[in-house]
Design a protein around this motif. Structure first.
Motif, PDB file in Angstrom:
ATOM      1  N   TYR A 179      94.900  28.317  22.226  1.00  0.00           N
ATOM      2  CA  TYR A 179      93.987  28.901  21.335  1.00  0.00           C
ATOM      3  C   TYR A 179      93.344  30.218  22.017  1.00  0.00           C
ATOM      4  CZ  TYR A 179      90.806  27.298  25.162  1.00  0.00           C
ATOM      5  OH  TYR A 179      90.317  27.008  26.380  1.00  0.00           O
ATOM      6  N   GLY A 202      88.822  26.505  13.013  1.00  0.00           N
ATOM      7  CA  GLY A 202      89.795  27.491  12.534  1.00  0.00           C
ATOM      8  C   GLY A 202      89.088  28.140  11.208  1.00  0.00           C
ATOM      9  N   TYR A 215      94.646  27.805  12.087  1.00  0.00           N
ATOM     10  CA  TYR A 215      95.441  27.036  12.602  1.00  0.00           C
ATOM     11  C   TYR A 215      97.020  27.477  12.070  1.00  0.00           C
ATOM     12  CZ  TYR A 215      96.484  23.071  15.443  1.00  0.00           C
ATOM     13  OH  TYR A 215      96.815  22.355  16.607  1.00  0.00           O
ATOM     14  N   LEU A 270      95.728  20.805   8.214  1.00  0.00           N
ATOM     15  CA  LEU A 270      96.085  22.006   9.210  1.00  0.00           C
ATOM     16  C   LEU A 270      97.046  23.050   8.763  1.00  0.00           C
ATOM     17  CD1 LEU A 270      96.662  19.745  12.481  1.00  0.00           C
ATOM     18  CD2 LEU A 270      94.713  21.406  11.887  1.00  0.00           C
TER      19      LEU A 270
END
Length: 462
Positions: A179, A202, A215, A270
């Protein structure tokens, strides 16, 4: 049980022959020396090059290959054994080694097997147990287990403690969360403990205009190997879902369970935070999006860290954090191993087999694994994950690897993996893209995997 094992071998070979025709058609010639056809002049393995003999080893073209080549150079200097690495694209590795077996050419002295194809070689007895070569040989306890990766239980058809020692891990890849720590700090975000927290982080970063994508994960389905299936595993495991009811005793698929559907729903959530072109997002594209600073976070194999920290290639070098992948709703972490196996071909003679085992033992030693780590590889030993010689970024991602190891579960580690992956890659890619709902997709997968398992003749139904 002997009859079951015999039927399993017959079923494995039948499935193999069906899949191999497709693999052979997909392979191209090319002019690279590594693509020389097996059996051509000058390809004999295990010869007497130099005073110490010779090893011919296939290797896939991976980001960690330069580090591995450096180890091979050192091995040649240390031992006098000549080592010839034959480089192949990933999609040709399985076929080239099966050709070696079926054609009886005995080119290779060591097989390098992707984890998903490793059991296929075990059940067909294409590789030799290490203790058949040296009855006293043992892997050092510091070599990581990766869910009993090296040991094969022939009766249950699974990796298991107490099974025969068949392989040693090469490049200890596991999933990590990677990240943008600079953006996390700027927005006051906490490293996510759950997938829902990762989604929320995100969304916040995109809304703040800090990144294009909240993401990014691999959602591309491939025709050979595991792409989206592999990166789906942390979701499957963390939601306490599983592929089969009870591996080893009841091989009934279990992918239509509420837990598996929840994992597939998380996959879609995601994917919606990343680029719209989900079907073209392979591992290289995910890493590139992180390098370019386009995405807040990804989960990829640990080996990608070296690329993200390369000041020559990455816009985010020095600004990446590393952590254990998020947990599911009940706090369960799911991490999948993603290693390659070093194994000994069954058909080579005892002298070549011993030379191969000596090489494998050398590769797994602490000194060598520490050097591999410094060069950009991911070591397979726990005691090679810490060193004062590591850079600050290496200490960060190797620390995350060490934290991850207790949670590691197997990859798609089945001898019927080629047939299984034809189903999972297609359907998971469609779920990620939104062209199949999680409920419909997993129901379809249940039906198709049931048909696959019926062909294997493994027990279903308890």
């Amino acid at each position: 049980m002997d009859n079951l094992i015999a039927r399993t071998k017959m079923a494995a070979r039948a499935i193999l022959l069906g899949g191999l025709a497709v693999s052979l058609a997909a392979c191209s010639g090319g002019s690279d020396p590594g693509d020389m056809p097996l059996g051509s002049e000058g390809t004999e393995g295990g010869g007497g090059d130099g005073g110490g003999g010779k090893l011919v080893i296939p290797v896939n073209r991976s980001p960690w290959l330069p580090a591995y080549k450096a180890l091979v150079e050192q091995y040649q200097e240390d031992t006098g054994v000549t080592v010839e690495l034959r480089e192949f694209p990933y999609e040709e590795m399985r076929t080239q080694q099966i050709n070696d077996i079926q054609n009886g050419t005995e080119i290779f002295d060591v097989y390098q097997l992707d984890e998903v194809y490793m059991p296929e070689f075990f059940v067909n007895e294409w590789v030799r147990p290490f203790n058949d070569v040296d009855p006293e040989f043992q892997l050092d306890p510091e070599v990581n287990s990766y869910g009993n990766y090296s040991y094969w239980d022939a009766e249950k058809q699974i990796s298991a403690e107490g099974g025969e020692l068949m392989a040693a891990p090469l490049n200890g890849n596991v999933h990590l969360l990677m990240y943008r720590k600079d953006i996390y700090e700027k927005l006051g975000l906490e490293v996510p403990k759950t997938w829902d927290e990762a989604v929320a982080n995100g969304q916040q970063a995109v809304e703040a205009g800090e990144v294009d994508y909240g993401y990014t994960m691999r959602t591309q389905g491939v025709s050979s190997g595991a792409a989206v299936t592999y990166d789906f595993l942390p979701l499957l495991y963390s939601h306490k879902a599983k592929w089969f009811v009870d591996e080893g005793t009841d091989w009934t698929p279990a992918v239509d369970s509420p837990e598996a559907i929840a994992a597939a729903t998380q996959l879609r959530e995601l994917a919606q935070l990343g680029p719209e072109s989900t079907t073209t997002l392979g591992q290289a594209e995910v890493i590139a999006a992180m390098q370019a600073g386009q995405t807040l976070q990804v989960h990829v194999v640990a080996a990608a860290a070296a690329q993200l920290e390369s000041e020559a290639d990455s816009n985010v070098a020095g600004n990446v954090g590393y952590a254990l992948v998020p947990a599911g709703p009940d706090g369960e972490h799911g991490v999948a191993s993603g290693t390659w196996a070093l194994t000994i071909p069954a058909q080579i003679d005892d002298e070549r087999a011993q030379r191969a085992l000596d090489y494998i033992e050398w590769i797994e030693s602490k000194e060598v694994q520490l050097e591999f780590a410094k060069l950009g590889g991911i070591p397979t030993r726990s005691d090679a994950l810490e060193s004062d010689e590591f850079s600050e970024s290496q200490q960060a991602y190797f620390g995350a690897v060490k934290e991850t190891l207790p949670y590691v579960k197997p990859h798609v580690r089945y001898w019927f993996a080629p047939s299984m992956l034809e189903v999972t890659e297609r359907i998971l890619s469609q779920i990620a893209a939104g062209s199949l709902s999680p409920e419909d997709g997993m129901a379809q997968m249940q039906t198709e995997l049931t048909a696959v398992m019926e062909e294997t003749e493994l027990p279903m139904g308890g």
